[in-house]
Design an enzyme around this catalytic site. Sequence first.
Site, PDB file in Angstrom:
ATOM      1  N   ILE A  33      24.217  48.744  14.674  1.00  0.00           N
ATOM      2  CA  ILE A  33      25.170  48.294  15.679  1.00  0.00           C
ATOM      3  C   ILE A  33      25.613  49.463  16.556  1.00  0.00           C
ATOM      4  CG2 ILE A  33      27.413  47.213  16.072  1.00  0.00           C
ATOM      5  CD1 ILE A  33      26.989  45.727  13.391  1.00  0.00           C
ATOM      6  N   ARG A  55      35.802  47.290  10.847  1.00  0.00           N
ATOM      7  CA  ARG A  55      36.788  46.680   9.972  1.00  0.00           C
ATOM      8  C   ARG A  55      38.168  47.208  10.350  1.00  0.00           C
ATOM      9  NH1 ARG A  55      33.604  43.318   9.087  1.00  0.00           N
ATOM     10  NH2 ARG A  55      32.788  42.560   7.099  1.00  0.00           N
ATOM     11  N   GLU A  92      44.098  40.973   8.736  1.00  0.00           N
ATOM     12  CA  GLU A  92      43.707  39.711   9.366  1.00  0.00           C
ATOM     13  C   GLU A  92      44.159  38.511   8.534  1.00  0.00           C
ATOM     14  OE1 GLU A  92      39.579  39.448  10.395  1.00  0.00           O
ATOM     15  OE2 GLU A  92      39.565  41.399  11.376  1.00  0.00           O
ATOM     16  N   HIS A 146      38.182  38.680  15.938  1.00  0.00           N
ATOM     17  CA  HIS A 146      36.994  38.891  15.096  1.00  0.00           C
ATOM     18  C   HIS A 146      35.819  38.039  15.578  1.00  0.00           C
ATOM     19  CE1 HIS A 146      35.915  40.509  10.869  1.00  0.00           C
ATOM     20  NE2 HIS A 146      34.822  40.398  11.603  1.00  0.00           N
ATOM     21  N   GLY A 185      32.885  39.390  16.752  1.00  0.00           N
ATOM     22  CA  GLY A 185      31.695  40.230  16.843  1.00  0.00           C
ATOM     23  C   GLY A 185      30.377  39.498  16.687  1.00  0.00           C
TER      24      GLY A 185
END
Length: 320
Positions: free
Chosen positions: A157, A238, A267, A285, A287
Amino acid sequence: MSRVVVTGRIPEAALDRLRAEHDVDAWAGTESISREELLARVAGAEAIVSLLTERIDDELLDAAGPQLKVVSNVAVGYDNIDVPACTGRGITATNTPGVLTEATADIAFGLILMATRRLGEGERLIRAGQSWKWGMFFLLGSSLQGKTLGVVGMGGIGQATARRAKAFGMEIVYQSRSEIDPAIAAELGARRVELDELLAVSDVVSLHCPYGPNTHHLIGPEELAAMKDTAYLVNTARGPIIDEAALATALRTGVIAGAGLDVFEKEPQVYPELLELENVVLVPHLGSATVETRTAMAILAAENTLAVLRGEQPPTPIVK
């Protein structure tokens, strides 16, 4: 047929693959399964297909029983799984790397553009019905061309994000446990540095490292102070990698210029002060949130599960 427990909603294509060979007990609720319900459901299961919202620990493994063979996480990160506890019981743990690389890199670069060009501020202004008029100094942001992207964690990534940055004319530095492939480094013009240097020279810092004890609050008050006051911080890895209280203070006091966050420390809660700041972009979130990517993740988790239950090596076991 073995009993497979799926802890949350996943695409039907993956469920169909599991159902073709095994008895599947899939949670269908729109909300995350409760801990009590989860502990009850896993009893007697030979396989668990888990989402990152579920904690896989000794308590859950005890509830499942000694026949459990595999835990397949529908995520690349696996901080929700106690991997040593699984290994100690002879249970294979797997994750879904690779298939979400491009989607997550898209979000990372989207956050970079939103933060540096103040797109969130502009959209909020219009939606609030505030009056505005074009002007030379109206909502001025920062360009990316000729600037430096610092990538913390240069795995798939991180590399995909760096490729996007290269296309925008950015220079690349990175911090990682090991050197990347020399051919990729040459392609990107990427230079490996230590974290302190990366923070000092980068105009944008993008986090892509795994989360664990060594990266808990990796970015705290000292690291934020080491960044340029014109720099931006982006996190699609994260949440707990960043000390959110320290970040809020840094954003409020101008220690750094802005930030973009796709993940959060607790979260789904967001540190309250972040919600009050204009110079931070906040998304929930997202992604890997494309139809194609989430389907590919679930199918890979299903293939991992099926392989272990057949007595075969799974495609993507977690190796620590």
